[in-house]
Scaffold this motif. Sequence first.
Motif, PDB file in Angstrom:
ATOM      1  N   PRO A   1      47.055  36.685  45.875  1.00  0.00           N
ATOM      2  CA  PRO A   1      45.590  36.636  45.930  1.00  0.00           C
ATOM      3  C   PRO A   1      44.904  37.987  45.894  1.00  0.00           C
ATOM      4  CG  PRO A   1      46.538  36.218  48.092  1.00  0.00           C
ATOM      5  CD  PRO A   1      47.684  36.274  47.142  1.00  0.00           C
ATOM      6  N   SER A   2      45.647  39.076  46.087  1.00  0.00           N
ATOM      7  CA  SER A   2      45.004  40.392  46.111  1.00  0.00           C
ATOM      8  C   SER A   2      45.195  41.167  44.810  1.00  0.00           C
ATOM      9  CB  SER A   2      45.537  41.212  47.298  1.00  0.00           C
ATOM     10  OG  SER A   2      46.947  41.362  47.201  1.00  0.00           O
ATOM     11  N   ARG A   3      46.389  41.127  44.247  1.00  0.00           N
ATOM     12  CA  ARG A   3      46.627  41.923  43.045  1.00  0.00           C
ATOM     13  C   ARG A   3      47.408  41.164  41.967  1.00  0.00           C
ATOM     14  NH1 ARG A   3      49.711  43.760  47.256  1.00  0.00           N
ATOM     15  NH2 ARG A   3      51.961  43.675  47.012  1.00  0.00           N
ATOM     16  N   GLY A   4      47.469  39.866  42.058  1.00  0.00           N
ATOM     17  CA  GLY A   4      48.183  39.073  41.070  1.00  0.00           C
ATOM     18  C   GLY A   4      47.385  38.873  39.790  1.00  0.00           C
ATOM     19  N   LEU A   5      48.056  38.386  38.764  1.00  0.00           N
ATOM     20  CA  LEU A   5      47.404  38.158  37.476  1.00  0.00           C
ATOM     21  C   LEU A   5      46.302  37.121  37.594  1.00  0.00           C
ATOM     22  CD1 LEU A   5      47.404  38.762  34.421  1.00  0.00           C
ATOM     23  CD2 LEU A   5      49.088  36.924  34.152  1.00  0.00           C
TER      24      LEU A   5
END
Length: 295
Positions: free
Chosen positions: A135-139
């Motif tokens: 949820p913070s740096r995913g695609l």
Amino acid sequence: MPVRIRRSFRAPGSLAAFLFLAPFLAFYGAFLVVPLLLGAWMSLHRWELLGDLRAYCGSGNYLRMLRDPLFRSSLVHSAQFTLMAVPTITAVALFLALVMNRPHRLYAALRSIFFASGALSVTAVTLIWLMVLNPSRGLFARFMAALGFAPVDLLADPRLAMPALVVTTLWWGIGFPMVLFLAGLQQIPRELYEAAKLDHASPWTTFRRITLPSLRRTILLVLVVEVILQFQVFGQVLLMTRGGPANRTRVLVQYIYETSFRDWQVGYAASMSMLLLLVMSVASFVQLRLSRPGD
């Protein structure tokens, strides 16, 4: 005279066939038949994994399943996952097969790419999708941010965790049913499509009147195989959600695993495994019944 020759070679031929089958029968019996019979026997006992308890309880474990709310919920979650995953995988696989059923080298490369994901282990697949769904740096979070929406933790949302597992399974397992549909499409006589062109049939009419009826047995095979596979879902759930959030994704195989190897109640886990075997047997029987010649 020819009858005597056939009779004289019947016994040696049977012996040779048995000798060729013996290695397979030995492994089949040792690793499938014997564990199945042992599991059925264990399901009739209060059987601990590491303890000495081996008390016969008859149908006690099966009656316990009827009163167990965790068993009922895990069974419902397995059914929900199957009902969501099987139609989706079947429809997407059929669509991809229709698109990829062309002789060009580009489509051959694309077929290999779609099929390659199925060669990955469940651990590799879940690691990939845990990074995608971060949820913070995913695609997925970056995609949502690009559209102006706040990031969503799909695996922590009770309403979205199961669809996220379905998408992961779709990406992982789409290759095999796609290949089955490709094989079925290539068995359809080209003369039928040429006749449809001469009659000025639309693509939708051609698909509905020629392609779908010709793929009836293949569709049935894919549906039954996918029901058997998806009802036994385990690895994705254990590695991605561990049955959460709030037990909304705890499936039957995970509950069997936890009952046996966490709670040491092997007898009760064996009884649930027998129920799972019954479900798989019913699905196989339906496939055999509906695919009989002449049906």
